[in-house]
Design a protein around this motif. Structure first.
Motif, PDB file in Angstrom:
ATOM      1  N   PRO A  32       0.666  -1.191  -0.007  1.00  0.00           N
ATOM      2  CA  PRO A  32       0.111   0.005   0.048  1.00  0.00           C
ATOM      3  C   PRO A  32       0.892   1.331  -0.037  1.00  0.00           C
ATOM      4  CG  PRO A  32      -0.706  -1.501   1.901  1.00  0.00           C
ATOM      5  CD  PRO A  32       0.637  -1.947   1.484  1.00  0.00           C
ATOM      6  N   ALA A  34      -0.017   5.073   1.183  1.00  0.00           N
ATOM      7  CA  ALA A  34      -1.197   6.028   1.674  1.00  0.00           C
ATOM      8  C   ALA A  34      -0.732   7.448   1.275  1.00  0.00           C
ATOM      9  CB  ALA A  34      -1.425   5.695   3.191  1.00  0.00           C
ATOM     10  N   GLY A  35      -0.407   8.163   2.645  1.00  0.00           N
ATOM     11  CA  GLY A  35       0.002   9.421   2.235  1.00  0.00           C
ATOM     12  C   GLY A  35       1.510   9.601   1.374  1.00  0.00           C
ATOM     13  N   GLY A  36       2.282   8.572   1.397  1.00  0.00           N
ATOM     14  CA  GLY A  36       3.635   8.542   0.906  1.00  0.00           C
ATOM     15  C   GLY A  36       4.535   9.386   1.641  1.00  0.00           C
ATOM     16  N   THR A  37       4.313   9.915   2.872  1.00  0.00           N
ATOM     17  CA  THR A  37       5.238  10.767   3.589  1.00  0.00           C
ATOM     18  C   THR A  37       6.477   9.967   4.084  1.00  0.00           C
ATOM     19  OG1 THR A  37       4.064  10.542   5.551  1.00  0.00           O
ATOM     20  CG2 THR A  37       3.384  12.382   4.417  1.00  0.00           C
ATOM     21  N   ASP A  38       6.482   8.388   4.135  1.00  0.00           N
ATOM     22  CA  ASP A  38       7.521   7.863   4.725  1.00  0.00           C
ATOM     23  C   ASP A  38       7.977   7.219   3.393  1.00  0.00           C
ATOM     24  OD1 ASP A  38       7.832   7.966   7.439  1.00  0.00           O
ATOM     25  OD2 ASP A  38       6.145   6.940   7.706  1.00  0.00           O
ATOM     26  N   LEU A  39       7.377   6.753   2.499  1.00  0.00           N
ATOM     27  CA  LEU A  39       7.903   6.007   1.289  1.00  0.00           C
ATOM     28  C   LEU A  39       8.422   6.941   0.356  1.00  0.00           C
ATOM     29  CD1 LEU A  39       4.698   3.812   0.538  1.00  0.00           C
ATOM     30  CD2 LEU A  39       6.770   3.191   1.322  1.00  0.00           C
ATOM     31  N   TYR A  80      -3.247  13.764  10.278  1.00  0.00           N
ATOM     32  CA  TYR A  80      -3.114  14.418  11.467  1.00  0.00           C
ATOM     33  C   TYR A  80      -3.818  15.476  11.556  1.00  0.00           C
ATOM     34  CZ  TYR A  80       1.018  11.206  11.659  1.00  0.00           C
ATOM     35  OH  TYR A  80       1.507  10.139  11.685  1.00  0.00           O
ATOM     36  N   GLY A 104       5.628  16.116  12.299  1.00  0.00           N
ATOM     37  CA  GLY A 104       6.066  17.161  11.054  1.00  0.00           C
ATOM     38  C   GLY A 104       5.659  18.454  11.279  1.00  0.00           C
ATOM     39  N   THR A 113      -0.591   9.887   7.539  1.00  0.00           N
ATOM     40  CA  THR A 113      -1.929   9.090   8.053  1.00  0.00           C
ATOM     41  C   THR A 113      -1.590   8.341   9.170  1.00  0.00           C
ATOM     42  OG1 THR A 113      -1.628   6.946   6.740  1.00  0.00           O
ATOM     43  CG2 THR A 113      -2.878   8.825   5.611  1.00  0.00           C
ATOM     44  N   ASN A 117       1.723   5.696   9.965  1.00  0.00           N
ATOM     45  CA  ASN A 117       2.314   5.935  11.077  1.00  0.00           C
ATOM     46  C   ASN A 117       2.434   4.368  11.722  1.00  0.00           C
ATOM     47  OD1 ASN A 117       2.525   7.759  13.999  1.00  0.00           O
ATOM     48  ND2 ASN A 117       4.094   7.884  12.533  1.00  0.00           N
ATOM     49  N   ASP A 126       5.260   9.073  16.546  1.00  0.00           N
ATOM     50  CA  ASP A 126       4.579   9.712  17.761  1.00  0.00           C
ATOM     51  C   ASP A 126       3.194   9.284  18.161  1.00  0.00           C
ATOM     52  OD1 ASP A 126       6.678  11.495  18.439  1.00  0.00           O
ATOM     53  OD2 ASP A 126       6.467  12.493  16.471  1.00  0.00           O
ATOM     54  N   LEU A 169      -4.498  -2.514   6.920  1.00  0.00           N
ATOM     55  CA  LEU A 169      -4.931  -1.939   8.105  1.00  0.00           C
ATOM     56  C   LEU A 169      -5.989  -0.974   7.656  1.00  0.00           C
ATOM     57  CD1 LEU A 169      -4.909  -0.927  11.025  1.00  0.00           C
ATOM     58  CD2 LEU A 169      -3.142   0.564  10.391  1.00  0.00           C
ATOM     59  N   LYS A 187       6.344  14.552  24.188  1.00  0.00           N
ATOM     60  CA  LYS A 187       7.558  14.026  23.336  1.00  0.00           C
ATOM     61  C   LYS A 187       8.779  15.130  23.527  1.00  0.00           C
ATOM     62  CE  LYS A 187       8.282  14.960  18.220  1.00  0.00           C
ATOM     63  NZ  LYS A 187       7.710  15.008  16.946  1.00  0.00           N
TER      64      LYS A 187
END
Ligand code: FAD
Length: 286
Positions: A32, A34-39, A80, A104, A113, A117, A126, A169, A187
């Motif tokens: 998958p 999703a938002g792609g912010t890690d990928l 978020y 972020g 998303t 996360n 987080d 998920l 944090k």
């Protein structure tokens, strides 16, 4: 160096059903997106080894916050920004909103998303400590059906977790508390914004007068997985919250977490800060 785009395949299913069929037919092939912010960070660094992605971002079925008498249920694509905008989450699950607001910057909050996360499974993420402290449940769906599992226990080792190759998920469920809880989320990073956690502690406490009726404590960045500190909780539950008990709990925490030295911090600093945060959390109600 950035990954070479023509090496990648990226398809957009029309519905959740179609996404699940694609995963069922070729479970190892598709991952998958999703938002792609890690990928996208991996792509930019030339480290995105997997080649075939299912673009789930447009699937509206996975983006909602539903509230009923007993639960708040969030689609896995809830961002978020969505979390912070929801009045019930703000009132009853403030730690999740705080985690979202400290994740972020605005661009990441609009696109990142909760599902991403969780599945990205960084021990420094987080939202997992807040979700663990709220005893969240996860819905995992495949073309065979859906199953609900406890989030606590989902992460089994560094980046290892209890999701199958043909599953997505799909939802995250939080039980509403009939009685007011004490919530504590902190944090600790190098600076206030846009920093990866050195330590993150989330805790909820239910007191009957001075007795700890219930407590849930979770920490990030102190183990290979986001960790629910059940031994420390057991030390506290059913006892009178006083300085001696807090001292015992703080000592117990040291046996339960296993922080390491890395580029962001040291083992000793993480241990000391975790203990200080726990003491701060438990001292506040007194
Ligand atoms: C500049 C920057 C700052 C950041 N700051 C923070 C921060 O402060 N705190 C923090 O915790 N994170 C931070 N992140 C990390 C990231 O934004 C979050 O982890 C985000 O929630 C990932 O969600 P996503 O939808 O973008 O995931 P994606 O990148 O799309 O996916 C991440 C992983 O999850 C899998 N996946 C996604 N959705 C599903 C699903 N529904 N079912 C099964 N698998 C799925 C993907 O296959 C992939 O392996 C930051 C990232 C950047 C680039």
């Amino acid at each position: 160096m950035r990954g070479y785009i023509p090496d990648y395949q990226f398809i957009t299913p029309d519905s959740l059903g179609e996404a699940l069929s694609l995963l069922a037919n070729e479970p190892q092939k598709w991952k998958p997106f999703a938002g792609g912010t890690d990928l996208m960070v991996l792509l930019e660094a030339g480290k995105l080894t997997h080649r075939n992605y299912l673009n789930i971002w447009p699937l509206k079925e996975l983006r909602h916050v539903a509230v009923d008498e007993s639960h708040v249920t969030l689609g896995a694509l809830t961002t978020y920004t969505d979390v912070q905008a929801n009045p019930v989450l703000r009132t009853e699950f403030p730690m999740l909103c705080q985690a979202a607001s400290e994740t972020g910057g605005l661009a990441i909050q609009n696109r990142g998303t909760l599902g991403g996360n969780i599945i990205n499974a960084s021990p420094a993420a987080d939202s997992p400590p807040a979700l663990l402290a709220y005893d969240a449940q996860l819905e995992l769906s495949s073309s065979r059906g859906a199953r609900w599992i406890a989030y606590n226990g989902f992460h089994t080792g560094y980046k290892e977790m209890g999701i199958r190759d043909d599953e997505l998920l799909t939802r995250i469920r939080l039980q509403r508390s009939p009685r007011p809880l004490i919530h504590y989320y902190r944090k600790v990073g190098t600076r206030k914004a846009q920093a990866i956690s050195k330590v993150c502690l989330a805790g909820v406490l239910l007191l009957r007068e001075t007795e700890v009726e219930d407590v849930r404590i979770a920490l990030g960045s102190v183990a290979p997985i986001p960790l629910r500190c059940v031994l420390t909780e057991d030390e506290l539950r059913g006892k009178n919250l006083n300085p001696a008990l807090i001292h015992t709990a703080v000592r117990e925490l040291a046996t339960e977490i296993s922080p390491i030295d890395d580029i962001r911090s040291t083992k000793d600093y993480r241990l000391r800060v975790s203990q200080n945060l726990l003491a701060d959390f438990l001292t506040r109600p007194q």
